[in-house]
Design an enzyme around this catalytic site. Structure first.
Site, PDB file in Angstrom:
ATOM      1  N   ASN A 116      14.487   3.488  48.983  1.00 37.93           N
ATOM      2  CA  ASN A 116      13.849   3.550  47.427  1.00 37.93           C
ATOM      3  C   ASN A 116      15.061   3.966  46.475  1.00 37.93           C
ATOM      4  O   ASN A 116      15.491   5.286  46.382  1.00 37.93           O
ATOM      5  CB  ASN A 116      12.953   4.470  47.389  1.00 37.93           C
ATOM      6  CG  ASN A 116      12.308   4.591  46.139  1.00 37.93           C
ATOM      7  OD1 ASN A 116      12.604   3.948  45.056  1.00 37.93           O
ATOM      8  ND2 ASN A 116      11.517   5.650  45.735  1.00 37.93           N
TER       9      ASN A 116
ATOM     10  N   LYS B 161      15.111   3.866  43.320  1.00 35.12           N
ATOM     11  CA  LYS B 161      14.623   4.771  42.060  1.00 35.12           C
ATOM     12  C   LYS B 161      15.312   4.104  40.943  1.00 35.12           C
ATOM     13  O   LYS B 161      15.546   2.601  41.287  1.00 35.12           O
ATOM     14  CB  LYS B 161      15.000   6.216  42.306  1.00 35.12           C
ATOM     15  CG  LYS B 161      14.074   6.778  43.520  1.00 35.12           C
ATOM     16  CD  LYS B 161      14.308   8.186  43.518  1.00 35.12           C
ATOM     17  CE  LYS B 161      13.502   8.822  44.885  1.00 35.12           C
ATOM     18  NZ  LYS B 161      13.230  10.321  44.753  1.00 35.12           N
TER      19      LYS B 161
ATOM     20  N   HIS C 272       4.043   6.708  44.197  1.00 37.72           N
ATOM     21  CA  HIS C 272       5.254   7.848  44.137  1.00 37.72           C
ATOM     22  C   HIS C 272       5.002   9.240  43.520  1.00 37.72           C
ATOM     23  O   HIS C 272       4.590   9.056  42.533  1.00 37.72           O
ATOM     24  CB  HIS C 272       6.595   7.251  44.035  1.00 37.72           C
ATOM     25  CG  HIS C 272       7.678   7.819  44.726  1.00 37.72           C
ATOM     26  ND1 HIS C 272       8.050   9.233  43.810  1.00 37.72           N
ATOM     27  CD2 HIS C 272       8.424   7.735  45.650  1.00 37.72           C
ATOM     28  CE1 HIS C 272       9.035   9.497  44.486  1.00 37.72           C
ATOM     29  NE2 HIS C 272       9.562   9.003  45.422  1.00 37.72           N
TER      30      HIS C 272
ATOM     31  N   GLU D  31       5.324  12.357  51.635  1.00 42.32           N
ATOM     32  CA  GLU D  31       6.681  12.956  51.133  1.00 42.32           C
ATOM     33  C   GLU D  31       6.406  14.190  50.414  1.00 42.32           C
ATOM     34  O   GLU D  31       5.834  14.158  49.278  1.00 42.32           O
ATOM     35  CB  GLU D  31       7.099  11.851  49.959  1.00 42.32           C
ATOM     36  CG  GLU D  31       7.627  10.485  50.468  1.00 42.32           C
ATOM     37  CD  GLU D  31       8.544   9.783  49.537  1.00 42.32           C
ATOM     38  OE1 GLU D  31       9.648   9.630  49.969  1.00 42.32           O
ATOM     39  OE2 GLU D  31       8.120   9.670  48.382  1.00 42.32           O
TER      40      GLU D  31
ATOM     41  N   GLY E 284      18.119   9.211  47.876  1.00 44.70           N
ATOM     42  CA  GLY E 284      19.654   9.227  47.548  1.00 44.70           C
ATOM     43  C   GLY E 284      20.573   8.845  48.505  1.00 44.70           C
ATOM     44  O   GLY E 284      21.467   7.948  48.309  1.00 44.70           O
TER      45      GLY E 284
END
Ligand code: 13P
Length: 248
Positions: free
Chosen positions: A9, A11, A94, A165, A231
């Site tokens: 992801n 982002k 999310h 998550e 990340g």
């Protein structure tokens, strides 16, 4: 047997130049990767990524979708538009959208429904905050979030992907322990099984500070079917290490 699914992801990160170099490093390292792999990229880069990933085994994903089909919804992107870019997956719910854009369980369920209707697999994100965990509400929170999606999508629930998550693990460097992840994934699996005879098909991913250092033990859990990685998915070597672990 579910093959592992590893999803990056990205982002709100990237640029035309950075995306091109990240993807070229990824593609150069894909020999020997047997798990399923995807990257969920900012909407602005879907066309670029469709082009860069064409013919590769990395699939394309989006990070959000509108709950509406078309019309006066300035700034929104519909599932049909995602279809135009051969999008295979779309993250919905999310925690950053639930938090910063006040997305409710009902809205998230409607978004999952739109994606499914367009033949796009929704990656439905669920998770508790630190305060909810400390108050002993973890199971109740994630079950409530999943129940809304089951309610709206009953008969095709086996077509979704779920991502657990925990909010306290996202971007913090704190990862759920393999036991904590497995325990929650088993709860979610049981809830899916009660709703569908085909629940064993549903991949349940773990997300929250997953790195090459923590992935192997998480992926070894019976109900951890892959990862949703923030990340660490922006570094080609790190993401490739995790893809290799998921390919074992
Ligand atoms: P990090 O891997 O950066 O913690 O992000 C997890 C996440 O939110 C993936 O959707």
């Amino acid at each position: 047997m579910r093959s592992k699914l590893m999803v990056g992801n990205w982002k709100m990160n990237g640029s035309l130049a950075d995306n091109a170099s990240l993807v070229s490093e990824l593609l150069a390292g894909m020999a020997g990767v047997h798990c399923r792999a995807a990257v969920c990229v900012p909407t602005a880069y879907l066309a670029q990524l469709q082009n860069l990933l064409s013919g590769s085994s990395i699939e394309l994903g989006a990070q959000d979708v509108s709950a509406h089909d078309f019309g006066p919804y300035t700034g929104e992107v519909s599932a049909r538009m995602l279809q135009d870019f051969a999008v295979r997956y779309c993250i919905v719910g999310h925690s950053e959208r639930r938090m910063h854009h006040a997305e409710s369980d009902v809205l998230v369920a409607a978004k999952a429904q739109r994606a499914l209707a367009a033949g796009i697999t929704p990656i439905v994100c669920l998770g508790e905050s630190l305060a909810e965990r400390e108050a002993g509400q973890t199971e109740a929170v994630v079950k409530r979030q999943l129940a809304a999606v089951i309610h709206a999508n009953g008969h095709c629930i086996s077509e979704i992907v779920v991502a657990y998550e925990p909010l306290w693990a996202i971007g913090t460097g704190l990862t759920a322990t393999p036991d904590q992840a497995q325990q929650l994934h088993a709860v979610l699996r049981a809830q899916l099984q009660a709703a569908s005879a085909h629940a064993d098909r549903v991949s349940i991913l773990y997300g929250g500070s997953m790195t090459a250092a923590t992935a192997a033990q998480l992926l070894a859990q019976p109900d951890v079917d892959g990862g949703l990685i923030g990340g660490a998915a922006l570094k080609a070597s790190e993401f490739l290490s995790m893809l290799a672990m998921a390919s074992r």
